[in-house]
Design a protein around this motif. Sequence first.
Motif: not given
Length: 356
Positions: A134-150, A183-188, A215-216, A236-237
């Motif tokens: 799971a977590g693919l780039t191009s597959t239909v209905h894929s969630s992609g990179d989970p980092s922003p949601v984490t 990816h997670v720490g920066f999105a946070l 940026e911040f 801690p991230c």
Amino acid sequence: MKIFDYIKKYQYEQLIFCHDPAAGLKAIICIHDTTLGPALGGTRMWNYASEEEAILDVLRLARGMTYKNAAAGLNLGGAKTVVIGDPKKDKSEALFRALGRYIQGLSGRYITAEDVGTCVEDMDYIKMETNYVAGLTSTVHSSGDPSPVTAYGTWKGIKACASETWGSDSMEGRTIAIQGLGHVGFALCKLLHDEGAKLIVTDINEGNVMRAVTEFGAKAVQANEIYGVDCDIFSPCALGAIINDDTIPQFKCRIIAGSANNQLKEERHGDVITNKGILYAPDFIINAGGVINIYDEMLEGGYCPDRALRKVESVYGNVKQVIAISKRDKIPTYQAADILAEERIKTIGRVRKTYL
């Protein structure tokens, strides 16, 4: 280490060694528990100092996934894969496709996704050999990179801790020290900045630090200074074991809440920070957003971003529930989190005893 003694102590189901010399693959898949459903856990690629270190890491991580998935209310067991190698130079199509063959051979007992050292493009290679990814780039209905949601779930968990500590979950004016700007720490950082928080940051990548400063308006400190900064919340991230005998005396925060896995170097450190008056958000509770997001791919109709985010918002309530168990039983939050997960595994395990 005595592997079978460790497996017996923590009730692991399976440990699989995968080797393909032509592809340069040396990997270990660990399935901890499948009471709730197929075991889901990411593939980590790391340049381990020894094979024993890799074995211990995959064992700890797989067990953590069982507890994470259970506490998040998912019908999934826990597992993990570690690939021994340098993710900066040892990756290849052949390596990940070879790993995909081993995963396919488990016939759905294990589903993988990205983790430290791997990315969605690597998962696409695995997908060429198995559907159990799971977590693919191009597959239909894929969630992609989970980092922003984490990051989104971690933000919700931080707010739950703030509500408990100060009676308000607003981040406006709060000072948060963030260790790790991947990816997670920066999105946070963005979520906290948008809410009016003041940020103190560090990362081994100087470019990530300068981006956060630009940026911040974050304040940058050296890696070894982040533990001792004056802040409301330490987040801690990066990698684990950062709550230890050396760092605990330095902490000047009321809350420790971040996305890193295995933050306590030893369980006793959870007792020490509790006695110090620090509220700790157990890692597998607060960082469950990514796995919740990936799980949504497996539901009927495929991935639905709005549905996934609504489910991720439950991290807020899960953190509150852990705090409530901690107060009820007069135990540290890391123990309360285990109870939350174990009670669900036990209850659903009884439901599933009926033969179909």
